[in-house]
Design a protein around this motif. Structure first.
Motif, short mmCIF file in Angstrom:
data_model
loop_
_atom_site.label_atom_id
_atom_site.label_comp_id
_atom_site.label_asym_id
_atom_site.label_seq_id
_atom_site.Cartn_x
_atom_site.Cartn_y
_atom_site.Cartn_z
N CYS A 101 0.82 -1.31 -0.33
CA CYS A 101 0.02 -0.16 0.02
C CYS A 101 1.04 1.34 -0.31
CB CYS A 101 -1.19 -0.22 1.03
SG CYS A 101 -1.96 -1.58 1.25
N VAL A 104 2.17 2.20 -3.11
CA VAL A 104 1.31 2.78 -4.41
C VAL A 104 1.08 4.09 -3.73
CG1 VAL A 104 -1.19 2.71 -4.93
CG2 VAL A 104 0.22 0.52 -5.08
N ILE A 105 0.35 4.17 -2.28
CA ILE A 105 0.65 5.81 -1.52
C ILE A 105 1.24 6.88 -2.41
CG2 ILE A 105 -0.16 7.04 -0.38
CD1 ILE A 105 -1.55 4.02 1.52
N ASN A 108 1.25 7.24 -6.10
CA ASN A 108 -0.22 8.45 -6.44
C ASN A 108 -0.23 9.96 -5.88
OD1 ASN A 108 -1.06 5.57 -7.38
ND2 ASN A 108 -2.36 5.76 -6.03
N SER A 210 1.08 -0.48 -14.27
CA SER A 210 0.84 0.74 -12.92
C SER A 210 0.30 0.59 -11.89
CB SER A 210 0.33 2.31 -13.32
OG SER A 210 0.93 2.96 -14.63
N TYR A 212 -1.28 1.49 -9.72
CA TYR A 212 -2.06 1.93 -9.17
C TYR A 212 -3.10 0.95 -9.50
CZ TYR A 212 -2.54 5.09 -13.03
OH TYR A 212 -3.01 6.00 -14.28
N TRP A 216 -6.99 -0.08 -8.48
CA TRP A 216 -7.99 0.17 -9.20
C TRP A 216 -9.25 -0.51 -9.29
CZ3 TRP A 216 -11.12 4.93 -8.59
CH2 TRP A 216 -11.66 5.30 -9.70
N LEU A 318 -5.72 7.84 -9.38
CA LEU A 318 -5.29 8.73 -8.83
C LEU A 318 -5.35 8.32 -7.12
CD1 LEU A 318 -2.94 10.24 -10.90
CD2 LEU A 318 -1.99 8.39 -10.59
N SER A 321 -7.68 5.17 -6.01
CA SER A 321 -6.99 4.47 -5.70
C SER A 321 -6.44 4.17 -4.27
CB SER A 321 -6.12 2.97 -6.84
OG SER A 321 -5.05 4.13 -6.99
N CYS A 322 -5.65 5.56 -4.02
CA CYS A 322 -5.12 5.55 -2.59
C CYS A 322 -6.66 5.66 -1.20
CB CYS A 322 -4.63 6.78 -2.42
SG CYS A 322 -3.11 7.20 -2.99
N SER A 354 -5.55 13.43 -0.74
CA SER A 354 -4.08 12.70 -1.74
C SER A 354 -4.41 13.76 -2.80
CB SER A 354 -4.80 10.99 -2.18
OG SER A 354 -5.00 10.33 -1.21
N ASN A 379 7.11 4.54 -11.21
CA ASN A 379 6.53 3.61 -11.12
C ASN A 379 6.63 2.40 -11.93
OD1 ASN A 379 3.45 4.18 -10.32
ND2 ASN A 379 2.91 5.87 -11.92
#
Length: 432
Positions: A101, A104-105, A108, A210, A212, A216, A318, A321-322, A354, A379
């Motif tokens: 996580c 990704v965060i 993103n 990617s 994210y 998603w 983006l 997905s966060c 975000s 990424n």
């Protein structure tokens, strides 16, 4: 528990042909379109300007790999009834969950800042109004869209926004490329052992496959289920052959659209910028400005408007997905774009924070537009461990039951992981 279909085949007229095909498109189409965000546009423009047609082959190579990984994520969401972070939480230690996580965060939020900067710069080119006015305007506009529209409405808006991508296909033909060279470069791969070329290659892979989008895709399949009234995990768990067929069509269509646009973006930059000696660009803004005297005002406007449209599509994906990653990791029950903000305060707060942190990058002395290309490279470096995790989860019969990956899907999945890992390691080696 098997899912209950919303209606039997006899309860509604059977739709066929083109109308049914477009009706069945949803999360996969939106995911594919969001993949061609300003970061992607910048990366593909840099590739075409720097190396001409020689990177066109990457579109053919990345398509099956990208489609396989996104289809795995879609099937994971449909079969388990949960998002990717939820499944990681139940199968792996907490440190694995939060490492995934966190990767990704970080990527993103970096990407959100870059994309907002790209949109603002594109608006400045059209209106001559300074970009720093457009940054907060579009951040606020996107937040309002997410806060005050329903998931169904937002999905429809997103589907229509995908049409803007065809601007890049049209622009490529306006550029009058050398089609003989185009065909050779498409089918005969060309690779250079240099940090500059490998940075472009990792950037192409990173912005195409990617991390994210993995979160998603799975989360949006769950949202589609919720939209049909399947509120609990038990109601969502499992997927019929027909549902999986529809998802496959949707995902492959979305990924095909994404890679077609990628191909024509590289082609456009190669036929205009590289062909006329402009090989050193850093941003999509520079590509658009250089395009005007070479391909005409029409091509310039199409390129610039496409940059704005894709940014509007990508930033919500983006930020969303966060929010899904954190909400699923922390087991928040009220975490859905189907819910009103007052019923899912923490979920929407993550979305808002975000976007605001990404916006802060643009006002912190960092040039967010220059971050577009480097966010793609980031990424590309972060994706391999997440690709491996997705392949392992969707190949595990304890997770997927009889819907676990076929041998063909496993081969494509591990090939994707290998290709991205080799590219990332090669880049890191050349940096020393």
């Amino acid at each position: 528990m098997p899912k209950q279909q919303p209606s039997s085949p006899g309860e509604q007229p059977k739709q066929r042909g083109v109308a049914l095909f477009f009706k069945e498109l949803g999360p996969g189409l939106i995911t594919g379109a969001a993949d061609d965000d300003p970061s992607g546009i910048s990366t593909y423009s840099v590739a075409g300007a720097s190396y001409g047609y020689s990177t066109l082959w990457t579109a053919l190579v990345s398509f099956p790999l990208m489609a396989a990984i996104q289809l795995m994520c879609a099937r994971l969401g449909m079969v388990t009834g949960c998002g990717l972070a939820s499944v990681i939480r139940t199968r792996y230690p907490r440190w694995v969950l939060w490492l995934a996580c966190s990767l990704v965060i970080v990527a993103n939020i970096f990407n959100i800042g870059a994309d907002l900067g790209g949109i603002a710069d594109a608006m400045q080119m059209i209106t001559r109004v300074p970009a720093y006015y457009w940054n907060p305007f579009f951040a606020a506009l996107i937040l309002c869209l997410l806060l005050w529209t329903s998931y169904r409405t937002m999905a429809k808006i997103f589907k229509w926004l995908t049409m803007v991508l065809f601007a890049y296909v049209i622009t490529a033909f306006l550029a009058h490329p050398n089609w003989g060279e185009v065909l050779r470069a498409t089918f005969i791969p060309h690779i250079q052992w240099s940090k500059e070329y490998l940075a472009v290659l990792v950037g192409i892979l990173g912005t195409t496959i990617s991390p994210y989008l993995f979160f998603w895709q799975a989360a949006e399949e769950v949202e589609e289920e919720r939209d049909l009234g399947r509120a609990t995990v038990a109601q969502r768990r499992g997927a019929t052959k027909e549902e999986l067929r529809i998802a496959k069509t949707d995902v492959i269509t979305g990924m095909l659209l994404s890679n077609i646009v990628m191909y024509f973006l590289i082609l456009t930059s190669a036929a205009t910028l590289h062909a006329h000696g402009t090989t050193q660009i850093e941003t999509a803004k520079q590509a658009a400005e250089a395009l005007r005297p070479l391909a005409g005002q029409g091509a310039y406007l199409l390129f610039t408007l496409g940059l704005i449209g894709t940014g509007m599509l990508a930033v919500p994906v983006l930020a969303g997905s966060c929010a899904y990653a954190i909400a699923e990791g922390l087991r928040w029950k009220a975490a859905s774009l189907n819910m009103k903000p007052r019923l899912a305060v923490k979920f929407y707060l993550v979305i808002g924070v975000s976007i605001l942190v990404g916006l802060a990058f643009d006002f912190a002395g960092l040039n967010a537009v220059k971050m577009l290309f480097w966010s793609a490279i980031l990424n590309g470096l972060l994706a391999p461990p997440l690709v491996i995790m997705v392949v392992m989860l969707t190949s595990d019969k304890r997770v997927m039951g009889s819907r676990a990956n076929s041998m063909g899907m496993r081969v494509l999945g591990w090939t994707c992981a290998l290709v991205m890992t080799v590219a990332a390691v090669s880049l890191l080696v050349t940096l020393h």
